[in-house]
Every structure is written in C-alpha cells, then in structure tokens.
Design a protein around this motif. Structure first.
Motif, PDB file in Angstrom:
ATOM      1  N   ALA A   1       2.018  -2.323  -7.584  1.00  2.00           N
ATOM      2  CA  ALA A   1       1.753  -1.253  -6.624  1.00  2.00           C
ATOM      3  C   ALA A   1       1.419   0.052  -7.344  1.00  2.00           C
ATOM      4  CB  ALA A   1       2.954  -1.063  -5.704  1.00  2.00           C
ATOM      5  N   ILE A   2       2.156   0.380  -8.386  1.00  2.00           N
ATOM      6  CA  ILE A   2       1.893   1.592  -9.162  1.00  2.00           C
ATOM      7  C   ILE A   2       0.516   1.516  -9.816  1.00  2.00           C
ATOM      8  CG2 ILE A   2       2.621   2.907 -11.195  1.00  2.00           C
ATOM      9  CD1 ILE A   2       5.521   2.211 -10.400  1.00  2.00           C
ATOM     10  N   ALA A   3       0.175   0.349 -10.353  1.00  2.00           N
ATOM     11  CA  ALA A   3      -1.140   0.179 -10.981  1.00  2.00           C
ATOM     12  C   ALA A   3      -2.253   0.375  -9.964  1.00  2.00           C
ATOM     13  CB  ALA A   3      -1.241  -1.193 -11.626  1.00  2.00           C
ATOM     14  N   LEU A   4      -2.095  -0.159  -8.735  1.00  2.00           N
ATOM     15  CA  LEU A   4      -3.099   0.038  -7.699  1.00  2.00           C
ATOM     16  C   LEU A   4      -3.229   1.503  -7.298  1.00  2.00           C
ATOM     17  CD1 LEU A   4      -2.561  -3.034  -5.334  1.00  2.00           C
ATOM     18  CD2 LEU A   4      -4.478  -2.598  -6.858  1.00  2.00           C
ATOM     19  N   ILE A   5      -2.110   2.214  -7.221  1.00  2.00           N
ATOM     20  CA  ILE A   5      -2.142   3.636  -6.879  1.00  2.00           C
ATOM     21  C   ILE A   5      -2.891   4.426  -7.944  1.00  2.00           C
ATOM     22  CG2 ILE A   5      -0.696   5.700  -6.617  1.00  2.00           C
ATOM     23  CD1 ILE A   5       1.391   3.810  -5.275  1.00  2.00           C
ATOM     24  N   ILE A   6      -2.618   4.121  -9.213  1.00  2.00           N
ATOM     25  CA  ILE A   6      -3.287   4.837 -10.310  1.00  2.00           C
ATOM     26  C   ILE A   6      -4.782   4.546 -10.319  1.00  2.00           C
ATOM     27  CG2 ILE A   6      -3.455   4.981 -12.828  1.00  2.00           C
ATOM     28  CD1 ILE A   6      -0.399   4.589 -12.885  1.00  2.00           C
ATOM     29  N   VAL A   7      -5.165   3.283 -10.170  1.00  2.00           N
ATOM     30  CA  VAL A   7      -6.583   2.931 -10.156  1.00  2.00           C
ATOM     31  C   VAL A   7      -7.281   3.569  -8.965  1.00  2.00           C
ATOM     32  CG1 VAL A   7      -8.187   0.998  -9.896  1.00  2.00           C
ATOM     33  CG2 VAL A   7      -6.281   0.828 -11.481  1.00  2.00           C
TER      34      VAL A   7
END
Length: 167
Positions: A149-155
């Motif tokens: 989820a954090i990776a998707l938010i950053i991307v």
C-alpha cells in the motif's frame, strides 16, 4: 563418463536430501520415500529417449510421447516430494502430456494440427500453475499488504507530481 553422468547427480540429490532433512532419520526407507521418482520414473523416461535417439536411429518417433510424459512427470514428482509442494506442482502432470506431444511434433513429421492440443494443454497447465501459486502465496502477501500500500501511494504521488514532458 560414468562418474559425471550417474554419480554426480546422485551425490547432488543426496546432498539436497540431507540439507532439507537435517536432524531427521536417514535410512533406506527415507531415501526411497524421497527419491522414488528419481530412481524409477525419470530413468524410464530417459530410457524411452535413449531408445529413440540411440537404438532406433530416429525412426521410432512414437517413443518420445511416453518418454516426454514420464520424464516431465518424474521431475514434477521429485520436486513436489522434496519441497512438499504437491498443491502447487500438480499442473505439471498436464504439462507433461504437452511436453510428450511437443517432442512428437518436433521430431516427427511436424503435423500442424498437433499444435492445437499442445497449446491447449500448455496454457491450461500454466494457468493452473499461476492460480495455485498465487493462492499458496496469498497468505504471505497479506503480511506484506502495508508495504504494498505504501509503495502504491508513493508511485501514485510521483505520477501526479511529475511534470509532463513538453512535446
């Protein structure tokens, strides 16, 4: 020649067995229980290949169908036994039939109609591999959901904040 072709792989299999069965019993029963596919099924598949390539001189192309099926099924059984992964590797039996038919196609007269069942079986097998592999690893993916989820938010943030390139 004998040392490389027989003793080398046998020592490697015993090493893999010892690595995965640390602290457990090591006897004839354990060897047969874990390496039955390498002792019986895979050599039988190799025998059919040897009969085709060595004995018949390429004239008995039908020998490749059981040879490919037995060799591939033996590999599937050996891997599933060593890693206790029957629930993931069972589609390999469908793939084994596709491999046997593909060898028949490749070394035979290349009948194009044979590619239809080969492709159906191969795609079906790969589809089942994918589905059952994902379902087996879904428990592990659930523990990584916050990181995902954090990776998707950053991307997504980089995608929104990045400037458009002037064309």
């Amino acid at each position: 020649m004998f040392k490389r072709s027989i003793i080398g792989p046998a020592l490697m299999l015993i090493g893999v067995f010892l690595y995965f069965n640390q602290g457990q019993s090591f006897g004839a029963g354990a060897i047969f229980a874990n390496f039955w596919a390498s002792m019986f099924v895979i050599p039988l598949g190799l025998l059919f290949h040897w009969l085709y390539f060595g004995v018949t001189g390429g004239k008995g192309v039908g020998l490749l169908i059981p040879g490919g099926i037995l060799f591939t099924a033996g590999l599937v059984c050996q891997l599933a036994t060593l890693f206790s992964a029957w629930h993931i590797l069972w589609p390999g039996f469908i793939l084994a039939v596709a491999v046997g038919l593909f060898e028949f196609y490749w070394f035979g007269n290349r009948n194009k109609w044979l590619l239809i069942p080969i492709n159906i079986l191969a795609v079906l097998s790969l589809l089942f591999f994918g589905v059952f592999s994902l379902s087996a690893f879904s428990g592990q993916l659930a523990t990584m959901q916050p990181l995902f989820a954090i990776a998707l938010i950053i991307v997504g943030a980089f995608a929104m904040l990045s400037r458009k390139k002037e064309q």
